[in-house]
Scaffold this active site. Structure first.
Site, PDB file in Angstrom:
ATOM      1  N   MET A  17       6.696   4.463  -1.326  1.00 57.84           N
ATOM      2  CA  MET A  17       6.171   5.646  -2.028  1.00 57.84           C
ATOM      3  C   MET A  17       7.342   6.563  -2.348  1.00 57.84           C
ATOM      4  O   MET A  17       8.036   7.050  -1.441  1.00 57.84           O
ATOM      5  CB  MET A  17       5.138   6.382  -1.166  1.00 57.84           C
ATOM      6  CG  MET A  17       3.796   5.661  -1.074  1.00 57.84           C
ATOM      7  SD  MET A  17       2.575   6.577  -0.115  1.00 57.84           S
ATOM      8  CE  MET A  17       3.115   6.260   1.564  1.00 57.84           C
ATOM      9  N   GLN A  70      13.114  -1.947  -2.439  1.00 50.30           N
ATOM     10  CA  GLN A  70      12.421  -2.154  -3.716  1.00 50.30           C
ATOM     11  C   GLN A  70      13.262  -1.669  -4.893  1.00 50.30           C
ATOM     12  O   GLN A  70      13.821  -0.567  -4.841  1.00 50.30           O
ATOM     13  CB  GLN A  70      11.077  -1.434  -3.740  1.00 50.30           C
ATOM     14  CG  GLN A  70      10.264  -1.854  -4.955  1.00 50.30           C
ATOM     15  CD  GLN A  70       8.984  -1.059  -5.148  1.00 50.30           C
ATOM     16  OE1 GLN A  70       9.032   0.127  -5.444  1.00 50.30           O
ATOM     17  NE2 GLN A  70       7.849  -1.718  -4.985  1.00 50.30           N
ATOM     18  N   CYS A 100       4.552   0.148 -11.179  1.00 51.19           N
ATOM     19  CA  CYS A 100       4.589   1.596 -11.393  1.00 51.19           C
ATOM     20  C   CYS A 100       3.873   1.938 -12.698  1.00 51.19           C
ATOM     21  O   CYS A 100       4.214   1.416 -13.759  1.00 51.19           O
ATOM     22  CB  CYS A 100       6.029   2.109 -11.410  1.00 51.19           C
ATOM     23  SG  CYS A 100       6.052   3.883 -11.639  1.00 51.19           S
ATOM     24  N   LYS A 139       5.615  -6.529  -6.194  1.00 51.28           N
ATOM     25  CA  LYS A 139       4.442  -5.669  -5.970  1.00 51.28           C
ATOM     26  C   LYS A 139       3.926  -5.274  -7.350  1.00 51.28           C
ATOM     27  O   LYS A 139       4.684  -4.789  -8.181  1.00 51.28           O
ATOM     28  CB  LYS A 139       4.855  -4.441  -5.169  1.00 51.28           C
ATOM     29  CG  LYS A 139       3.709  -3.468  -4.926  1.00 51.28           C
ATOM     30  CD  LYS A 139       4.115  -2.433  -3.887  1.00 51.28           C
ATOM     31  CE  LYS A 139       3.035  -1.412  -3.622  1.00 51.28           C
ATOM     32  NZ  LYS A 139       2.833  -0.486  -4.738  1.00 51.28           N
ATOM     33  N   ASN A 200      -3.430  -4.320  -1.171  1.00 52.30           N
ATOM     34  CA  ASN A 200      -3.080  -2.897  -1.182  1.00 52.30           C
ATOM     35  C   ASN A 200      -4.062  -2.139  -2.079  1.00 52.30           C
ATOM     36  O   ASN A 200      -4.542  -2.650  -3.074  1.00 52.30           O
ATOM     37  CB  ASN A 200      -1.639  -2.746  -1.696  1.00 52.30           C
ATOM     38  CG  ASN A 200      -1.241  -1.300  -1.944  1.00 52.30           C
ATOM     39  OD1 ASN A 200      -0.934  -0.921  -3.072  1.00 52.30           O
ATOM     40  ND2 ASN A 200      -1.240  -0.489  -0.912  1.00 52.30           N
ATOM     41  N   GLY A 201      -4.290  -0.886  -1.671  1.00 49.99           N
ATOM     42  CA  GLY A 201      -5.126   0.010  -2.471  1.00 49.99           C
ATOM     43  C   GLY A 201      -6.321   0.518  -1.702  1.00 49.99           C
ATOM     44  O   GLY A 201      -7.221  -0.239  -1.350  1.00 49.99           O
ATOM     45  N   GLY A 223      -0.494   2.892   2.031  1.00 48.78           N
ATOM     46  CA  GLY A 223       0.330   3.963   1.486  1.00 48.78           C
ATOM     47  C   GLY A 223      -0.216   5.324   1.873  1.00 48.78           C
ATOM     48  O   GLY A 223       0.091   5.861   2.938  1.00 48.78           O
ATOM     49  N   ARG A 224      -1.070   5.894   0.996  1.00 51.36           N
ATOM     50  CA  ARG A 224      -1.560   7.251   1.235  1.00 51.36           C
ATOM     51  C   ARG A 224      -2.297   7.396   2.551  1.00 51.36           C
ATOM     52  O   ARG A 224      -2.257   8.460   3.178  1.00 51.36           O
ATOM     53  CB  ARG A 224      -2.442   7.682   0.048  1.00 51.36           C
ATOM     54  CG  ARG A 224      -1.625   7.868  -1.228  1.00 51.36           C
ATOM     55  CD  ARG A 224      -2.522   7.887  -2.440  1.00 51.36           C
ATOM     56  NE  ARG A 224      -3.256   6.629  -2.580  1.00 51.36           N
ATOM     57  CZ  ARG A 224      -4.272   6.441  -3.400  1.00 51.36           C
ATOM     58  NH1 ARG A 224      -4.682   7.410  -4.166  1.00 51.36           N
ATOM     59  NH2 ARG A 224      -4.871   5.257  -3.457  1.00 51.36           N
TER      60      ARG A 224
END
Ligand code: FMN
Length: 320
Positions: A17, A70, A100, A139, A200-201, A223-224
């Site tokens: 991130m 990354q 992205c 990714k 992911n997500g 992530g978040r």
């Protein structure tokens, strides 16, 4: 199939991130059970030009291993040169950002922009695979938009050219962060490829982690969810092992961790940026805690780390 020398069963990944997954945060998440961490994205063009801010992003240490660096870009030559340069840092793998969504990157053909032309994606990824002996992972997202879901093709292409793992943020580029991540694609990807698949997500709690593994993923990336609860890694591991829940961290544990994280931030960035860049993390540490309004105002203005620590300890004392 493992990623290079990493042989961890059902690993939990901390997501890359931008301006969040820096070294201090990676170390904190590692301490709390993240198995594998990935640096925030670094521009291949900036890397090959030795831009100091970019070099700082990919500064890694042994305590963080296994770790991936990354990179993003669209030029085969620059991506290949960046990969060669990164080899000297000996990360455990190189991850290519093909997801992205921001206009700045995606419309220039970088990040999720690569999903618009899978020929370009293949060339860029292949140029990195050929130029390094490190394992290469990618990714990405499901596709550019819901009319152009290409993830099954992406999986087949990258598997053929030697990519070791595929992380899928189950949204399209057009979605950005809107709507819900569509995990149903994970089952389809699982059937289409034997790549190491990282889901992911929208993973925010232990049940989400369990469900993602049930969809056929080999690893799960958070992530978040880690930003608002860095304990999620140890909580999920405990749950997967025992079927039981770890107690939520106490206020004292939250404040102790926040202070340790702040100290790492100052060590990494120095007094000024160590304090100011840290402000984005307070919301996570104090999420759901009542009567924090004044505390947050104070934390946003204090500049001296010792005063911040005193203020945090005072809040604990007043609240206990
Ligand atoms: C502030 C922020 C910065 C991000 N920066 C990156 C990045 O540098 N590289 C990347 O691949 N994804 C980046 N992402 C996307 C995340 O890695 C992840 O795919 C996305 O947030 C969905 O996962 P989550 O629901 O667990 O957060 C970023 C996301 C956020 C919120």
């Amino acid at each position: 199939m493992p990623i290079g020398n990493i042989k961890i069963n059902k690993p939990l990944f901390l997501a890359p991130m931008h301006e969040v997954t820096d070294k201090p945060f990676r170390l904190i998440c590692k301490e709390l059970g993240a198995d594998i961490v990935v640096t925030e994205f670094a521009s291949c063009e900036a890397l090959i030009r030795d831009i100091p801010k970019t070099l700082k992003k990919i500064e890694i240490s042994d305590e963080e291993r296994p770790i991936g660096i990354q990179i993003f870009g669209k030029s085969q030559e620059s991506m290949s040169a960046a990969a060669k340069k990164i080899e000297a840092l000996k990360p455990d793998f190189i991850d290519i950002n093909c997801g992205c969504w921001t206009k700045h990157h995606a419309t220039r053909g970088e990040g999720a922009g690569l999903l618009k032309d899978l020929g370009d994606l293949e060339k860029v990824v292949s140029s990195v695979v050929k130029s390094t002996s490190l394992p290469v992972t990618i990714k990405t997202r499901l596709g550019w938009d819901d009319k152009n879901i290409v993830i099954l093709d992406v999986a087949k292409i990258v598997e053929t050219i030697g990519v070791k793992a595929l992380t899928v943020h189950c949204r399209t580029r057009q979605q950005g962060y809107k709507g819900k991540a569509d995990w149903s694609w994970l089952k389809k990807i699982r059937k289409a490829t034997s790549l190491f698949l990282i889901g992911n997500g929208d993973v925010v709690n232990v049940e989400d982690v369990e469900k993602m593994f049930e969809m056929g993923c080999d690893g799960v990336m958070i992530g978040r969810g880690a930003l608002s609860n860095p304990w999620v890694f140890e909580q999920a591991k405990y749950f997967l092992k025992t079927g039981k829940y770890l107690p939520a961290p106490s206020l004292k544990e939250k404040i102790d961790l926040c202070i340790r994280h702040l100290k790492l931030s100052v060590k990494f960035r120095g007094d000024y940026y160590g304090v100011t860049d840290f402000r984005k993390y307070y919301a996570g540490y104090f999420h759901g805690i009542p009567h924090v309004a004044q505390l947050r105002i104070d934390l946003m203005s204090l500049m001296d780390i010792n005063k911040i620590i005193d203020r945090l300890r005072l809040f604990l004392k007043e609240t206990a």
